[in-house]
Design an enzyme around this catalytic site. Structure first.
Site, PDB file in Angstrom:
ATOM      1  CG  HIS A  85      -1.375  39.325 -26.435  1.00 27.02           C
ATOM      2  ND1 HIS A  85      -2.598  39.378 -27.063  1.00 27.02           N
ATOM      3  CD2 HIS A  85      -1.568  39.889 -25.208  1.00 27.02           C
ATOM      4  CE1 HIS A  85      -3.491  39.919 -26.247  1.00 27.02           C
ATOM      5  NE2 HIS A  85      -2.890  40.247 -25.130  1.00 27.02           N
TER       6      HIS A  85
ATOM      7  NE  ARG B  36      -6.436  45.196 -26.208  1.00 25.78           N
ATOM      8  CZ  ARG B  36      -5.767  46.176 -25.605  1.00 25.78           C
ATOM      9  NH1 ARG B  36      -5.980  46.419 -24.329  1.00 25.78           N
ATOM     10  NH2 ARG B  36      -4.900  46.919 -26.258  1.00 25.78           N
TER      11      ARG B  36
ATOM     12  CE1 TYR C  25      12.553  34.837  -7.474  1.00 26.85           C
ATOM     13  CE2 TYR C  25      10.633  36.271  -7.340  1.00 26.85           C
ATOM     14  CZ  TYR C  25      11.986  36.066  -7.168  1.00 26.85           C
ATOM     15  OH  TYR C  25      12.772  37.072  -6.691  1.00 26.85           O
TER      16      TYR C  25
END
Length: 825
Positions: free
Chosen positions: A88, A42, A132
């Site tokens: 992921h 990570r 959006y």
């Protein structure tokens, strides 16, 4: 239904399968496994492609979905969903945050995602929700994935084993240096600064051509990091250290300039910010400093930024010192430290890398990629050449080939017959069977011959690349140069030389000033030169504009560079740099004292000592303090070495008592205490033994009824100076110190000056030279500057002469003595 119970394992079998371990060992190993999972999975980037797993997976998911730079934008939620579902599984918010950052031009030196919609701002505004916004790969991101389908990198199973994902991307350019990386792992962190693509490629090419080059050689091409927000890096030593050791602390300074505004005063205009600095928060913090008084001289603060760039305007007042405001902004707001930690994964292990090591690891990766790509292409070309050879032989024997195929019962029989008759391989025979008759034309034959020549030439080139490492490196260099030509742009961050630490003191001219403080807590400083010398008995000039009901409480002179110890009537001591007091005209009121010194309510400065000449390591230098009720105390200067901004206690006071005056002594002289009723006592300093700051001291003089201490002075054997005594109604005199004989401490003393209806009470006492000058200020704000020599010499027990002509209702507030500079008017 059977009533028999299921087989129950024997207790002995269960016991044999139980493994006894020490809990601390199990916890240690489990934590190590967890830490390495975070480090490798990570938090840290791979040195080869400069990406963390989440970045790599987003780009690969976009690649697999066909969301390239030439495609239409895709909803961010779709990209996030595919990334999370296939590669992921750590939550959509983490993936979207990463996607957003890769699209922000102020976060990435070369953004890898082309975003459409609200992707946040440098003001810290959050991006719009993923439903959006839309995104697609930026063209340069495709260079990280170039040739990934040519067996250039290893693949591994995804989290659920359904799919495969790349363990690293081919990375056609050194992305770790170009875009940098930051992250916090378990027990370690990385913070690689971004760099200019063209410069990094130049350094990589130089390393290819000169493998034994040094880091300074590489710095000829990569002089410093290049932040997306521009700004300036101050000094080269930190850069050199970061590149040579992998760690360093860079000072990054905003870009700004001073321009004259419409009002005729200066404005400081900020146009570039240090990397990762929030513009909106910067403006807020500057405004907070202005509002709380720590930043003086600012009239207005505006953010005029737009799509074309940053423009934050700090408009100054007409009387503001531009250098001081600029220095405060630099010290508090416009400079940030970027801590370089070039930590990355090398073969799965975290390592701190130098500049050269990062480029070397990238080159090793790139050599592997180009080698594997060449091997993959060579296999394809050899297969194609083999097919083309079969087609050419088929063209040479076209009639026999057609006859053989026509006589065959089916395709399989045709393939077998061709292989047996013409010695074609299985793949050649299968291809020939699928050929159309139109491919037997002479034009088609010529095209096949041309293609065969091209393929064989390419095979020779690939074998040359794979057989000679210099040729392999030449391919890498050529591809890097092409990338540079297409994507490189100008450097944004400049490197400026460090001129050392610039303090406000360096920017303030050294001059003597008069500092006034009123009971209403208004304070200011005014150059002494503002007040021309007058003769004794003058009225003076207006020295301050007092509010109704306010009165002057303190006046003293000092240099703008002086570091002062300010003692208050309540026994506290504060530290103050004189230049921190705002400079104002003699008719100005001043600013609130709380902006300069942290006085409590009803606390007033009663004495000031210049600390510049004090030796705070000495045990033989003292501050001798006198209180209103006649107590005196000596405390070693060393106890005042560290004074908090909120002040420290200087003397313990009994209820109703107050600290009146402080004098610097050396233990070998005499102390003179002057009282308001005109008495004076001189005694050996050693009679007041040194005490700590929390002590009250000892009685210095036996006061008469209603009498109080007016001041303290120091004298020495054979001292030829005078004692200047000034009263509240403006009268005073000079008397030789030799007229004050030494007595024992706690005596009544001698008459120094006659007090009464004409003179009033004593306001101050000072030991003076003939060359000294004094500044006297009345409670109503009248101020007068005059030579000490203008005050006549008289013996003790006399009334003296008029020192300052006061109005009947006015009183003398304070007197200070100083030695003038030759340049003073």
């Amino acid at each position: 239904m059977s009533s028999e119970s299921p087989d129950v394992p024997d207790d002995d079998d269960v016991a044999q399968r139980v493994k006894n371990v020490r809990v601390e060992e199990e916890m240690e190993q489990s934590y190590i496994d967890y830490a390495m999972s975070v480090i490798a999975g990570r938090a840290l980037p791979d040195v080869r492609d400069g990406l963390k797993p989440v970045h790599r997976r987003i780009l690969y998911a976009m690649h697999e979905a066909g969301v390239s730079s030439g495609s239409a934008h895709r909803k961010s939620s779709s990209i996030v969903g595919e990334t999370m579902g296939d590669y992921h599984p750590h939550g959509d918010s983490a993936i979207y945050d990463t996607l957003v950052r890769m699209a922000q031009p102020f976060s990435m030196r070369e953004p890898l995602v082309d975003g459409q919609g609200n992707f946040g701002s440098i003001d810290g505004d959050p991006p719009a929700a993923m439903r959006y916004t839309e995104a697609r790969m930026a063209p340069i991101a495709e260079e990280l994935l170039a040739d990934i389908d040519m067996d250039t990198v290893d693949f591994e199973a995804n989290y659920d084993g359904r799919l495969e994902e790349p363990s690293v991307l081919p990375a056609s350019f050194p992305n770790l240096l170009v875009n940098g990386s930051s992250g916090i792992a378990v027990g370690m962190s990385t913070n690689v600064p971004p760099h200019n693509l063209g410069e990094v490629i130049d350094a990589t090419v130089h390393l290819i051509e000169n493998p034994d080059c040094s880091i300074p050689d590489l710095m000829e091409h990569v002089p410093a990091p290049d932040f997306p927000t521009g700004a300036n890096i101050v000094g080269r030593n930190a850069i050199r250290k970061a590149y040579q050791t992998g760690r360093g602390r860079l000072r990054v300074r905003a870009e700004y300039h001073v321009e004259e505004n419409d009002r005729g005063s200066d404005s400081i205009v900020i146009t570039e910010l240090p990397y990762q600095q929030n513009k909106s928060r910067l403006v807020e913090r500057i405004a907070e400093d202005v509002n709380d008084g720590s930043l003086e001289g600012v009239r207005d603060l505006r953010d005029e930024s737009d799509r074309d760039g940053i423009r934050v305007v700090v408009e100054l007042k007409s009387n503001a010192n531009t250098d001081i405001v600029e220095n405060h902004l630099l010290e508090s707001h416009l400079e940030r430290t970027f801590g370089v930690i070039n930590l990355a994964l090398v073969d799965g292990q975290p390592e701190v890398l130098t500049l050269k090591e990062m480029l070397e690891h990238y080159l090793e990766h790139r050599k592997t990629v180009v080698r594997r790509r060449s091997e993959h292409e060579l296999a394809e070309k050899e297969e194609r050449a083999h097919i083309l050879e079969g087609r050419l032989r088929a063209l040479e024997n076209a009639e026999d080939v057609v006859e053989t195929i026509r006589d065959a019962a089916d395709r399989d029989a045709a393939r077998a017959a061709l292989s047996e008759t013409f010695d074609f391989s299985d793949s050649q025979a299968a291809h020939i069977v699928r050929m159309q008759l139109g491919s037997l034309t002479s034009m088609e034959a010529a095209e096949i011959e041309d293609e065969y020549e091209e393929v064989t030439a390419r095979i020779e080139r690939l074998e040359e690349i794979l057989g000679d490492e210099s040729e392999l490196l030449g391919v890498i260099e050529s591809e890097l140069r092409e990338l540079r030509e297409e994507y490189a742009n100008e450097r944004r961050t400049r490197v400026i030389e460090s001129t050392g630490e610039v303090t406000d003191e360096d920017l303030i001219p050294e001059e003597r000033v008069v500092v006034t403080l009123s009971e209403g807590d208004y304070i200011k400083r005014t150059p002494v030169e503002t007040f021309t010398r007058q003769h004794r008995a003058g009225k003076g000039v207006i020295g301050t504009d007092l509010k109704e009901g306010d009165r002057v409480s303190t006046v003293f002179t000092a240099s703008t560079h002086d570091y002062l110890l300010c003692f208050t009537d309540q026994g506290q001591v504060y530290r103050l740099k004189v230049y921190q007091v705002p400079e104002m005209s003699r008719t100005a009121r001043g600013t609130s004292a709380v902006n300069v010194i942290d006085l409590d309510d009803d606390e007033e400065i009663s004495a000031v000592v210049t600390a510049d000449d004090l030796d705070f390591d000495s045990e033989e230098e003292y501050l001798t303090m006198a209180t209103r009720d006649g107590y005196v105390k000596r405390t070693a200067v060393s106890e005042f070495a560290n004074i908090r901004s909120s002040g420290i206690r200087a003397v313990k006071l009994e209820h109703g008592d107050a600290l009146v005056d402080v004098e610097v002594t050396d233990g070998d002289g005499d102390v003179i205490l002057g009282t308001e009723e005109g008495m004076a006592i001189r005694f050996d300093e050693s009679e007041a033994r040194p005490m700590g700051r929390s002590a009250r001291g000892v009685r210095g003089v036996k006061l008469g009824d209603g009498d109080r201490i007016a001041g303290v002075a120091a004298a020495y054997d054979g001292d030829e100076r005078d004692l200047l005594t000034v009263t509240e109604y403006g009268y005073g005199k000079r008397t030789a110190l030799t007229e004050y004989r030494r007595q024992s401490r706690n005596g009544k003393g001698l008459v120094d000056i006659k007090t009464g209806q004409r003179n009033g009470r004593v306001a101050s006492v000072h030991v003076v030279d003939d060359d000294d000058e004094f500044v006297a200020m009345s409670e109503d704000g009248q101020i007068m500057r005059a030579p000490v020599s203008e005050v006549s010499e008289y013996g003790r027990n006399t009334q003296g002469v008029t020192v300052m002509d006061l109005e009947s209702h006015d009183r003398l507030a304070a007197v200070d003595v100083f030695t003038p500079d030759p340049a003073d008017d």
